[in-house]
Design a protein around this motif. Structure first.
Motif, short mmCIF file in Angstrom:
data_model
loop_
_atom_site.label_atom_id
_atom_site.label_comp_id
_atom_site.label_asym_id
_atom_site.label_seq_id
_atom_site.Cartn_x
_atom_site.Cartn_y
_atom_site.Cartn_z
N SER A 17 0.56 -1.11 0.29
CA SER A 17 -0.39 0.02 0.10
C SER A 17 1.03 1.35 0.46
CB SER A 17 -0.70 0.08 1.07
OG SER A 17 -1.66 -0.98 1.30
N GLY A 40 -4.80 -6.46 -5.08
CA GLY A 40 -4.32 -5.16 -5.00
C GLY A 40 -4.33 -4.61 -3.22
N ASN A 42 -4.21 -0.12 -1.60
CA ASN A 42 -4.66 1.27 -2.27
C ASN A 42 -3.44 2.04 -2.31
OD1 ASN A 42 -4.31 1.01 0.58
ND2 ASN A 42 -5.31 2.03 1.66
N VAL A 43 -3.43 2.87 -3.27
CA VAL A 43 -2.36 3.75 -3.70
C VAL A 43 -2.99 5.27 -4.21
CG1 VAL A 43 -0.94 4.12 -6.11
CG2 VAL A 43 -1.67 1.61 -5.29
N ILE A 52 -6.87 5.20 -5.23
CA ILE A 52 -7.44 4.37 -5.33
C ILE A 52 -7.47 3.23 -4.71
CG2 ILE A 52 -5.90 3.24 -7.42
CD1 ILE A 52 -7.51 1.74 -8.33
N ARG A 56 -10.67 -2.15 -6.03
CA ARG A 56 -10.78 -1.52 -7.32
C ARG A 56 -9.41 -1.69 -8.08
NH1 ARG A 56 -12.17 4.28 -6.84
NH2 ARG A 56 -12.28 4.34 -4.81
N THR A 57 -8.06 -1.37 -7.30
CA THR A 57 -7.03 -2.32 -7.91
C THR A 57 -7.25 -3.42 -8.44
OG1 THR A 57 -6.36 -0.61 -6.84
CG2 THR A 57 -4.29 -2.25 -7.10
N LYS A 61 -6.90 -4.65 -12.73
CA LYS A 61 -6.13 -5.07 -12.51
C LYS A 61 -6.35 -7.24 -13.07
CE LYS A 61 -2.45 -7.31 -9.64
NZ LYS A 61 -2.45 -6.99 -8.92
N CYS A 89 -16.16 1.26 -4.08
CA CYS A 89 -15.88 0.01 -4.86
C CYS A 89 -16.79 -1.53 -4.81
CB CYS A 89 -15.25 -0.61 -3.51
SG CYS A 89 -13.07 0.28 -3.71
#
Ligand code: THU
Length: 131
Positions: A17, A40, A42-43, A52, A56-57, A61, A89
């Motif tokens: 993250s 995934g 969070n970024v 994001i 959702r990452t 993907k 999400c």
């Protein structure tokens, strides 16, 4: 893979993250219909709204790799409370998998399981457009 194993896979993503603003890492593991798991985290971004979420990452993907149907999702955080998926999400996941099983964990690695359609009742999806 067991539910707990999917949760533990999501926990491995917390270290990836990028959370310099919230300091709240979230990890996700999304299982496709063929058993492939897309992970995934969070970024975040200096323009906060451009961040994001972990789920959702994982979803983008998967879709960008050609996977569009899903069985289970694990979403995890380090907090005392369960790491509930946010509204955005839930909506993005609903597009592809309204019956998705969602495993929501807390920092103790305990989890609860809900169907996505219980987390997003009367959701707006492709059929709402008459397609
Ligand atoms: N976050 C997620 O990654 N998933 C969610 O469903 C809820 C919130 C992230 C976004 C942000 O980086 C941090 O958690 C604090 O809101």
């Amino acid at each position: 893979m067991s539910d707990q194993e999917l949760v533990e896979l999501a926990f491995t993503m917390l270290q990836r993250s990028y959370v310099p603003y919230s300091h709240f890492p979230v990890g996700a593991a999304l299982e496709g219909a063929d058993g492939t798991v897309y992970t995934g985290c969070n970024v975040e971004n200096a323009a906060y709204g451009s961040s994001i979420c972990a789920e959702r990452t994982a979803l983008v993907k998967a879709v960008s790799e050609g996977c569009r149907s899903f069985r289970r999702l694990a979403v995890v955080g380090n907090g005392q409370d369960y790491c509930w998926p946010c509204g955005a999400c839930r909506q993005m996941l609903y597009e592809f998998a309204p019956e998705l099983e969602v495993l929501v964990a807390n920092g103790d690695h305990s989890f609860v399981k809900y169907s996505l359609c219980a987390l997003l009742p009367q959701g707006f999806g492709p059929s709402s457009l008459g397609q």
